[in-house]
Design an enzyme around this catalytic site. Sequence first.
Site, mmCIF file in Angstrom:
data_model
loop_
_atom_site.group_PDB
_atom_site.id
_atom_site.type_symbol
_atom_site.label_atom_id
_atom_site.label_comp_id
_atom_site.label_asym_id
_atom_site.label_seq_id
_atom_site.Cartn_x
_atom_site.Cartn_y
_atom_site.Cartn_z
ATOM 1 N N ASP A 1 0.531 -6.010 7.124
ATOM 2 C CA ASP A 1 -0.648 -5.075 7.102
ATOM 3 C C ASP A 1 -1.919 -6.068 6.880
ATOM 4 O O ASP A 1 -2.082 -6.443 5.750
ATOM 5 C CB ASP A 1 -0.318 -4.094 5.699
ATOM 6 C CG ASP A 1 -1.729 -3.223 5.892
ATOM 7 O OD1 ASP A 1 -2.706 -3.424 6.452
ATOM 8 O OD2 ASP A 1 -1.226 -2.106 5.203
ATOM 9 N N LYS B 1 -11.970 -0.084 8.127
ATOM 10 C CA LYS B 1 -12.674 -1.193 7.141
ATOM 11 C C LYS B 1 -13.773 -2.194 7.466
ATOM 12 O O LYS B 1 -14.757 -1.852 7.852
ATOM 13 C CB LYS B 1 -11.639 -1.865 6.433
ATOM 14 C CG LYS B 1 -10.324 -0.734 5.714
ATOM 15 C CD LYS B 1 -9.439 -1.294 5.032
ATOM 16 C CE LYS B 1 -8.330 -0.536 4.861
ATOM 17 N NZ LYS B 1 -8.935 0.798 4.210
ATOM 18 N N HIS C 1 0.900 -1.199 0.086
ATOM 19 C CA HIS C 1 0.004 -0.059 0.157
ATOM 20 C C HIS C 1 0.928 1.075 -0.023
ATOM 21 O O HIS C 1 1.865 1.315 0.402
ATOM 22 C CB HIS C 1 -0.976 -0.102 1.222
ATOM 23 C CG HIS C 1 -1.806 0.922 1.247
ATOM 24 N ND1 HIS C 1 -1.803 2.189 1.958
ATOM 25 C CD2 HIS C 1 -3.232 1.176 0.570
ATOM 26 C CE1 HIS C 1 -2.928 2.883 1.606
ATOM 27 N NE2 HIS C 1 -3.700 2.245 0.997
ATOM 28 N N SER D 1 -4.808 -5.409 -1.356
ATOM 29 C CA SER D 1 -6.022 -4.359 -1.481
ATOM 30 C C SER D 1 -6.754 -4.510 -2.772
ATOM 31 O O SER D 1 -7.765 -3.974 -2.610
ATOM 32 C CB SER D 1 -5.602 -3.014 -0.864
ATOM 33 O OG SER D 1 -4.700 -2.445 -1.594
ATOM 34 N N HIS E 1 -6.932 -5.551 4.888
ATOM 35 C CA HIS E 1 -8.364 -6.180 4.497
ATOM 36 C C HIS E 1 -8.850 -7.408 5.041
ATOM 37 O O HIS E 1 -9.569 -8.030 4.355
ATOM 38 C CB HIS E 1 -8.093 -6.214 3.022
ATOM 39 C CG HIS E 1 -7.900 -4.634 2.267
ATOM 40 N ND1 HIS E 1 -8.993 -4.116 2.130
ATOM 41 C CD2 HIS E 1 -6.966 -3.798 2.256
ATOM 42 C CE1 HIS E 1 -8.527 -2.920 1.717
ATOM 43 N NE2 HIS E 1 -7.432 -2.825 1.958
HETATM 44 C C1 LIG Z 1 -3.391 -2.353 2.735
HETATM 45 C C2 LIG Z 1 -3.728 -0.809 3.606
HETATM 46 N N1 LIG Z 1 -3.238 -0.518 4.429
HETATM 47 C C3 LIG Z 1 -3.462 0.698 5.015
HETATM 48 C C4 LIG Z 1 -4.385 1.309 4.686
HETATM 49 C C5 LIG Z 1 -4.654 2.940 5.210
HETATM 50 O O1 LIG Z 1 -5.638 2.664 6.167
HETATM 51 P P1 LIG Z 1 -6.497 3.784 6.662
HETATM 52 O O2 LIG Z 1 -7.662 3.909 5.647
HETATM 53 O O3 LIG Z 1 -7.009 3.540 7.955
HETATM 54 O O4 LIG Z 1 -5.851 5.058 6.551
HETATM 55 C C6 LIG Z 1 -5.192 0.918 3.607
HETATM 56 C C7 LIG Z 1 -6.350 2.024 2.996
HETATM 57 O O5 LIG Z 1 -6.826 1.709 1.979
HETATM 58 C C8 LIG Z 1 -5.063 -0.139 3.161
HETATM 59 O O6 LIG Z 1 -5.490 -0.791 2.023
#
Ligand SMILES: Cc1ncc(COP(=O)(O)O)c(C=O)c1O
Length: 381
Positions: free
Chosen positions: A198, A231, A123, A173, A201
């Site tokens: 991370d 999410k 991301h 994602s 999702h």
């Molecule tokens: C894989 C991933 N990490 C981190 C984030 C960021 O999270 P947040 O929306 O809480 O800033 C997202 C958001 O789209 C994401 O898809």
Amino acid sequence: MTSNSLAAYERKLAGLDRKGRSRSLIAASGIDFTSNDYLGLAQSPRLEASLRDALDRGVPVGAGGSRLLRGNHTEHEALESEAAAYFKAARALYFGSGYAANVALFSTLPKRDDIIVHDALIHASAHEGIAASRAPSVATMHNDINAVADAIQRWRRAGGTGRPWIAVESLYSMDGDRAPLRELMGIANQHDGFLVVDEAHATGFFGQGGRGLADCLGHPENCITLHTCGKALGVSGALVMGPAIICNFLINRARNFIYSTAPSPLVAATVREALKILADEPERRDRLAALVTFANEEMEAAIGTPPSGSQILPVVVGDNRRAVRIAERLRSDGFDVRPIRPPTVPEGTARLRISITLNVDEAAISRLFERVAVSMLEEQG
Ligand SMILES: Cc1ncc(COP(=O)(O)O)c(C=O)c1O
């Protein structure tokens, strides 16, 4: 300011438009095939009631300052201890967003003599943290475990003395596929390194009790996980989970944790309720799992491409403008679907990112994929 001073921005925007990459804000309308509200919690009566209850208990709207000053509220601390207990982590630290948490993790933890080996599709927020890190970094082909091991070996042979940090998403994602977490953990162990997962999702849906896909690794001290709360949990913020020392280090060194107003205590209180829902309402995960199986089958039947197997179903159309046109057509038919274009996804892989949530039912899924198939044919013809 003169209009001339804006000309450069205007030219850049026009350039984006020429490439079919221009973005604009569109209000949510139509059936939700785009949000990450996987468990349908964002508007759930239970979360709404918990927010009212928190207000009645006197929980303040604003934190009033950084966690390190007067902004540290008992709601933040209760959330962190409940989250650590639920997710079986030694400690949890709450950030205002997943973006902020990723920036904090990667800009703070890897040291100058370490290396960050990250999946090419990680991301944007992880990229941001990596760019701010003192450690060098290398991107590896998506889900290629040999490339990860090779990158670490090359770095060691070239005199790398610190530790490798392997950075991945458990469920990607924009592709909806999973990382080979066990193998990656093995590589991290073999090279005395850390694995950062991370779970944005996966949290709330995958793993026992919605604990994420890294739960099966048994929470070793060299594995750090990031669970976003905006999410499947339906609220906002993110919890970094791992050893207490790591969380303490972030409290002491992560600039965007230190020099930023703490998240609203009311929001922290609502995330606490969302965690209780994960424990109390497993039927939400069961319902979502059934819908996801159905949607994957419908997608394959309608357009023939192999589906991801998860709640994130990319329909790759390649060309930016074509993705925009198909999404517009779907929206005019009442389906909220958004086009995802570079730089969010690699050049030439513009797509519709269809996400399955408890905000839809089987009938809507069937109608959507029928329309997707027709729209794609219309584009070809
Ligand atoms: C894989 C991933 N990490 C981190 C984030 C960021 O999270 P947040 O929306 O809480 O800033 C997202 C958001 O789209 C994401 O898809």
